[in-house]
Each structure stands twice: as C-alpha cells, then as structure tokens.
Design an enzyme around this catalytic site. Structure first.
Site, PDB file in Angstrom:
ATOM      1  N   GLY A 171     -11.344  31.003 -38.270  1.00 24.26           N
ATOM      2  CA  GLY A 171     -10.034  30.408 -38.494  1.00 24.26           C
ATOM      3  C   GLY A 171      -9.037  31.420 -39.037  1.00 24.26           C
ATOM      4  N   ASP A 172      -7.759  31.014 -39.077  1.00 24.05           N
ATOM      5  CA  ASP A 172      -6.679  31.831 -39.642  1.00 24.05           C
ATOM      6  C   ASP A 172      -6.481  33.153 -38.903  1.00 24.05           C
ATOM      7  OD1 ASP A 172      -6.414  29.837 -41.549  1.00 24.05           O
ATOM      8  OD2 ASP A 172      -7.737  30.844 -42.965  1.00 24.05           O
TER       9      ASP A 172
ATOM     10  N   LYS B 290      -3.266  31.967 -34.893  1.00 21.88           N
ATOM     11  CA  LYS B 290      -3.051  31.102 -33.721  1.00 21.88           C
ATOM     12  C   LYS B 290      -1.622  30.552 -33.693  1.00 21.88           C
ATOM     13  CE  LYS B 290      -6.502  28.570 -35.178  1.00 21.88           C
ATOM     14  NZ  LYS B 290      -7.034  29.407 -36.272  1.00 21.88           N
ATOM     15  N   GLY B 291      -1.153  30.100 -34.886  1.00 17.54           N
ATOM     16  CA  GLY B 291       0.183  29.499 -34.947  1.00 17.54           C
ATOM     17  C   GLY B 291       1.252  30.459 -34.469  1.00 17.54           C
TER      18      GLY B 291
ATOM     19  N   GLY C 116      -3.916  25.262 -41.059  1.00 20.88           N
ATOM     20  CA  GLY C 116      -2.622  25.715 -41.561  1.00 20.88           C
ATOM     21  C   GLY C 116      -2.171  26.818 -40.625  1.00 20.88           C
ATOM     22  N   HIS C 117      -1.191  26.530 -39.796  1.00 18.43           N
ATOM     23  CA  HIS C 117      -0.740  27.489 -38.775  1.00 18.43           C
ATOM     24  C   HIS C 117       0.655  27.997 -39.145  1.00 18.43           C
ATOM     25  CE1 HIS C 117      -3.690  25.713 -35.572  1.00 18.43           C
ATOM     26  NE2 HIS C 117      -4.289  26.130 -36.666  1.00 18.43           N
TER      27      HIS C 117
ATOM     28  N   GLN D 210      -8.935  25.899 -36.424  1.00 14.41           N
ATOM     29  CA  GLN D 210     -10.148  26.565 -36.931  1.00 14.41           C
ATOM     30  C   GLN D 210     -10.564  27.670 -35.944  1.00 14.41           C
ATOM     31  OE1 GLN D 210     -10.337  22.698 -37.098  1.00 14.41           O
ATOM     32  NE2 GLN D 210      -9.075  23.290 -38.808  1.00 14.41           N
TER      33      GLN D 210
ATOM     34  N   GLY E   4       2.574  42.299 -36.970  1.00 10.62           N
ATOM     35  CA  GLY E   4       3.375  41.734 -38.052  1.00 10.62           C
ATOM     36  C   GLY E   4       3.463  40.235 -37.875  1.00 10.62           C
TER      37      GLY E   4
END
Ligand code: GDP
Ligand code: IMO
Ligand code: MG
Length: 422
Positions: free
Chosen positions: A12-13, A16-17, A40-41, A222, A413
């Site tokens: 996860g993390d 993706k967002g 949390g995206h 995830q 970034g």
C-alpha cells in the site's frame, strides 16, 4: 474499450492516488472496487494537497464519473465528511459521484468490533487502521451485511438494530452504551445524506460505459502484499486487492480487462504489523522515512521503510498479469551513495530462493542484495526521461530486466507535474 486496472504492488501507499489523478483525463470513469476508508490516496496539484479515502481519485478532473463499486465497504459518516471537505475546496463532488447499491455499509459497531478484536489479539495485532474493514467484510461473507441499497428500503432501521445488537453481544466494554449513543445519531444523519446521492446499479453503469467505448480506470486500494489470499497472511487486509478483485468488485468480466498498471515505490514501506524482509532499522531507514515523509495518510503512523524487494515485486506482477509498471518516489532515494535491491532470500537452512516463501511470519528470511550506484535526481524541468541521471536510468533498466515488464512512468515528486512518461 476495455477496463484498465491500476494496482499497488507492495504493502500500500505506493502513490496510487497521485498517478490515478494524473491519468484520469484519459478516462470517462474512475472506479474503486475494494477496500474502504482504510485507504488514503494523496493528490497534489496547483498548491493543493488532498487525501481521499473512499472517493475515487478522478474526482478533481471535470466530467469524469467517479464510481464507488460493489466491492467497497463504505462508512457513510466518513464519506459525508469527505464530500464536505471537497466542498470546502470549492468542488461539488456530488455531481460526478456514483455509489453502487451493492456496496457494503460500515456500521459504527463494525469500527468498535475492529478495535475490540485488535485488543484481544494483543501483541499479535494486525495493526488495522481501525476503520471497521475486517468486521464489515466478515459480515458480507457471513451473508448478514447491510448494503447501500438497503437504506432506500422499508425496514432498514430494524435490520440495522438487529445487526448492531449482534455486534454488541460480542464486545465486552463497560462504556459501550455511551459510545453507541454518541456514534448512532451521526450514522443516521450520514445515511440520510447518502440517500440524496446517486445510488446506482453500478455494474450496469460500468458495462454500458464499456459498450460505449468510454475509458474506464479501476483504482485499487492497498497493495498485493496485503491481499487476503496472496498477502503476508494473517497480516493483510480483508479484501482482494488484485486484478481479479476489479472483476468481482465492479461486475466486469475478465475478458473486459485491458492494461494492468502496477504501481511500486523505488523502495518499500509497510505500515502496521507483519513480515517485511528488507526492512531497515538503522539510519538509512530513518533517512528514507524522513526524505519520503513516510507517515500514514490515514492514521499518521510512521511507515516502516526498507530496500526494494524484487522477489516480492515479481510475485505481485505474476499474480496480477501486470502489463506496465509505474515507479514512484525515485526522488526520495536522492543522496544515497549506493542503493541496495533484494534479489533473493537466504532461508534458515542456508538454501536460497528468488520466490516468496509460504511463511514469512515464523520462518524469517535473510535478503540477498545487489548494490547499485545512487543518484541525486530531482524532477528535470524538461520532464524528459533523457534528462535523468545515468545511475537512475541504470536502476530502471536493472529492474525492467529482472521483472520483464516495462517501467512506463517514473515519478520524481508528489505533485501531478512531477511525472515522467516514457
Ligand atoms: P496511495 O495510498 O498509494 O495513494 O499513496 P499515499 O498517498 O498513501 O502515499 C504516497 C505519498 O507519497 C503521498 O504523500 C504522495 O503525495 C507522495 N508521493 C507520490 N509520488 C511521489 C513521488 O514520486 N515523490 C515523492 N517525494 N512523493 C510522492
Ligand atoms: P492505501 O490504499 C497501507 C494495512 C494496515 C494494516 C492492514 C490491515 O492507502 O494504499 P485494515 O484496516 O485494512 O484491516 O488493516 O493493512 N493497510 C494499509 N497500509 N496503505 C493502505 O491503503 C492500507 N490499508 C490497510 O496498516 O497493517
Ligand atoms: Mg495510502
């Protein structure tokens, strides 16, 4: 046109967002298919930094339908808050937001159960986000969950009370009544609000869009190593985080899946408990956490950091049939003289393997590393791949050769603009 699926390949993390928001303009629909407010995206652009939990990451792009699919578990209270927060940024999310009637609802008692079950586990706790994810999926599979479509039907309150009372009988807590009387009014307010939104049979919506040749992007939450079947069980989440989860979580046939985008960090992180072979407990790990701002987008917890794990990455690519890779956070490793990549594991009996062993929990492995030269790159103003340094190019080439899938996006970034397409 087929449905492209974007997945996290680690714990996860992965970013993706950011990348869904970046790609969203190419699509007419962005759809979440599993998970819930445990996600949390983070999206950054034009000076805005915003974290989405249940709302798909296409929401900031105009004219894109954002669908919460049937495979998701939805907390109405958090959902209402998320929409209100977007409204504070001047965005009316309600116009482009569609929620499947078959989405399971997270009740206040699911959250209380999550906390209670974690407490009972003591030192063996999963490190859950405590959003009620596990208990809600348990009720779904146990065929007693409540779905979004139920709120429009007569008798919802009675069914709610029945399930709530079942949950309460499972929790030993002297304060439970006061907790419930605080949480329940907020829940029902949020349920009333949910009724005003676009509740749809999203399997029809998505398949009609496919038939109309609209682009559909399925946004995973995830990552593969947290998958209920293939993750580091039992230290996993309770949903299918894989490409097949997009089929069952949206009502899309496997033959309708197009590209499978696999998102990974240039290193690894994990938040919560469970095995992490390449985890660093030294200054190097601390430096990664500091440079990468590795603190959870949902819980704020510090993320555990370590080197890139190729056996784990290859495994995630294999089980998902990944067709394109996106490498994130390459800028975070800037300033490291050398960079290690795990190419295999040494087992307790001294033998070695490049496969992910069945049990990492009770039979820890020792990572075998290849050392590569570090880089000092920041985002080149040209946004051109040719303008990144040779050591970073060598790192990318090494990974591509090892895993056999091209890296098509390199992210340098957090901002939307800090993205290089190859
Ligand atoms: P997600 O859950 O996969 O969407 O990822 P998160 O949003 O939880 O965590 C990724 C974090 O890294 C967020 O804070 C992003 O803003 C940030 N991020 C994404 N891509 C990059 C990148 O290429 N470089 C840096 N430095 N940060 C990034
Ligand atoms: P995104 O979508 C990172 C982890 C938790 C815990 C385990 C089970 O932002 O990548 P759960 O609340 O699902 O029962 O927790 O899974 N976890 C995540 N870790 N990113 C996430 O989502 C996560 N969602 C759950 O920390 O270890
Ligand atoms: Mg996240």
């Amino acid at each position: 046109m087929k449905v492209d699926v974007l997945l996290g390949l680690q714990w996860g993390d992965e970013g993706k967002g950011k990348v869904v928001d970046y790609l969203a303009t190419k699509y007419k629909v962005v759809a979440r298919f599993q998970g819930g407010p445990n996600a949390g995206h983070t999206l950054e652009f034009d000076g805005i930094k915003h974290v989405l939990h249940q709302i798909p990451s296409g929401i900031f792009r105009s004219d894109i339908k954002n669908v919460v699919g049937n495979g998701v578990v939805l907390d109405p209270v958090i959902f209402k808050k998320e929409i209100e927060e977007l409204s504070g940024l001047g965005l009316d999310a309600t116009q482009n937001l569609y929620i499947s009637r078959k989405t399971q609802i997270i009740l206040p008692t699911h959250r209380l159960l999550d906390a209670y079950q974690e407490k009972l586990k003591g030192s063996k706790k999963i490190g859950s986000t405590l959003k009620g994810i596990g208990p809600t999926y348990q009720d779904k599979i146990g065929r007693q969950g409540l779905r979004v479509g139920d709120i429009e039907m007569i008798g919802f309150e009675g069914r709610y009370k029945e399930l709530r009372d079942k949950h309460l009988s499972m929790i030993e807590d002297d304060d439970i009544s006061s907790k419930i009387s605080e949480l329940e009014p907020l829940f029902f307010q949020a349920v009333e609000y949910l009724k005003t939104l676009k509740l749809v049979d999203s399997e029809y919506l998505i398949n009609e869009e496919i038939a109309n040749n609209s682009g559909v992007l399925a946004e995973g939450a995830q990552g593969s190593l947290l998958d209920i079947d293939f993750g580091s069980y039992p230290f996993v989440t309770s949903s299918s985080t894989m490409v097949s989860g997009a089929c069952s979580g949206l009502g899309v046939a496997p033959s309708k899946i197009g590209e499978v985008f696999g998102v990974f960090k240039a290193y690894c992180t994990r938040v919560g408990s469970g095995p992490f072979p390449t985890e660093l407990f030294d200054k190097t790990g601390e430096k990664m956490r500091k440079q990468g701002h590795e603190f959870g987008a949902t819980t704020g917890r510090p993320r555990r950091c370590g080197w890139l794990d190729l056996p784990a990455l290859k495994y995630a690519i294999m089980i998902n049939g990944v067709t394109q890779l996106f490498m994130m956070k390459a800028d975070v490793l800037a300033g490291f003289d050398s960079i290690n990549v795990c190419i295999g594991y040494e087992l307790e009996d001294g033998s070695t393997t490049d496969k992910l062993p069945y049990d990492l929990v009770n039979q820890p492995v020792k990572p075998m590393y290849k050392e590569l030269t570090g880089w000092n790159d920041t985002m080149p103003s040209s946004a051109n791949y040719n303008d990144i340094s040779q050591p970073l190019k060598d790192y990318i080439k090494f990974i591509e050769e090892e895993v056999g899938v091209p890296i098509k996006i390199v992210s340098l970034g957090p901002d939307r603009s800090e993205t290089i397409i190859r």
